[in-house]
Design a protein around this motif. Structure first.
Motif, PDB file in Angstrom:
ATOM      1  N   CYS A  52       0.819  -1.220   0.000  1.00  0.00           N
ATOM      2  CA  CYS A  52       0.000   0.000   0.000  1.00  0.00           C
ATOM      3  C   CYS A  52       0.850   1.267   0.000  1.00  0.00           C
ATOM      4  N   CYS A  81      -4.436  -0.560   5.625  1.00  0.00           N
ATOM      5  CA  CYS A  81      -4.648  -0.952   4.232  1.00  0.00           C
ATOM      6  C   CYS A  81      -4.069  -2.336   3.968  1.00  0.00           C
ATOM      7  N   LYS A 117      -7.065  -4.682   3.250  1.00  0.00           N
ATOM      8  CA  LYS A 117      -7.297  -4.570   1.810  1.00  0.00           C
ATOM      9  C   LYS A 117      -6.340  -5.380   0.954  1.00  0.00           C
TER      10      LYS A 117
END
Length: 335
Positions: A54, A148, A152
């Motif tokens: 990220c 993140c 994610k």
């Protein structure tokens, strides 16, 4: 375990007292989540893979050459028939070669009990969160983006690799600063996690004195010092309560919760050769974790939650966290 209704107030008072004691003893610079290190014991069956970082610092940060640029290393233990998966977060002194869980514990053997084990590597002093800015005290080039990375990047990578979970969701568990991070991730992303565990975690970060304690502790984590204001901003920033498990309890209904702490007294994992560290570091840190755990426990029950709890003799050390994981397994935390 039932806790009296006045425990949160008592927890706040005891937290403030302990912070004052720690300050007087000169212990605030010790690392939260350090524990006792030992030589790494190989755990067979590991599968290693890399995920996107990220944009946060990885290999080039602070001279670490063993990492891939722009990638986070993940080590995992996987069996195709397992129906559960747990993500284990490290503490404040996380390393970039192996997770402290792999170095110091045998919890990778959960894989033989129906639970796949996943350990993201790195993130010292990160709290496994998205930082507002790079830490300017130690010349960090880019801000941490662990929120993140875990939610994610790691979770989708696990789904792609066949790691199963309850209803497609995973358990997440951490120790010390990784413990409160686990609770926060689960509360903020109910679509990803069905269970969260905090072992000797700091689950009431906005309690009186806590931000000062954390600020000073992070000055002594390599590569030192870290500027905590770069994480969630100054003490009055709204990001502090947004990342405080105590303030997120109302978002945890339906989660399976496990919270545990030692009481700071010596137990079976305190050895004569470590008595200095155990007494002047492990004991005060675990006493503080205990007040935070009890305060969170009482507040959670007041709001209708029923967390699994673990209270026993022990200091801020890996052997006790290993025991907590196996206690959670025996009591059905991962089911």
């Amino acid at each position: 375990m039932r806790v009296a209704k006045n425990k949160p107030q008592a927890g706040r008072r005891l937290t403030a007292v302990l912070v004052a004691l720690l300050t007087a003893m000169g212990l605030l610079g010790t690392a939260i989540g350090a524990g006792q290190a030992s030589a790494r014991v190989p755990h067979p069956g590991v599968k290693e893979f890399w995920i996107d970082a990220c944009g946060m610092p990885t290999n080039g940060a602070f001279g670490n050459k063993s990492m891939k640029p722009g990638k986070v290393k993940v080590r995992s233990w996987f069996k195709p028939g397992n129906q559960r998966t747990v993500i284990l977060l490290d503490g404040m002194r996380a390393q970039y070669d192996f997770s402290g869980w792999e170095i110091n514990t045998n919890v990778q053997k959960l894989v033989n009990h129906g639970v796949n084990v996943v350990e993201p590597i790195g993130g010292p002093a990160s709290f496994y969160t998205d930082w507002d800015a790079p830490s300017n005290f130690n010349n960090q080039k880019r801000a941490y983006k662990w929120g993140c990375v875990i939610d994610k990047r790691l979770v989708p990578a696990l789904k792609q690799r066949g790691f199963k979970g309850k209803g497609g969701k995973y358990a997440i568990m951490g120790l010390s600063s990784g413990g409160n991070a686990a609770l926060t991730h689960a509360a903020q992303r109910r679509d990803l996690y069905h269970a969260a565990g905090s072992l000797s975690g700091y689950n009431y970060l906005t309690a009186p004195g806590m931000r000062t304690l954390l600020r000073l502790a992070m000055l002594d984590v390599d590569p030192q010092p870290w500027n905590i204001d770069s994480m969630w901003g100054p003490p009055w920033s709204p990001r502090w309560p947004q990342n405080d498990p105590f303030m997120l309890i109302n978002r945890m209904h339906g989660l399976k919760l496990y919270i545990g702490s030692g009481n700071g007294f010596f137990g079976k994992y305190n050895y004569p050769q470590n008595i200095g560290d155990d007494l002047f570091k492990g004991t005060p840190l675990e006493m503080l974790a205990l007040t935070q755990t009890v305060a969170f426990d009482a507040a959670a029950r007041a709001q209708g939650l029923n967390p699994l709890t673990y209270y026993a003799n022990g200091t801020h050390a890996w052997g006790y966290w290993q025991d907590m994981v196996w206690d959670a397994q025996r009591r059905g935390f991962f089911r």
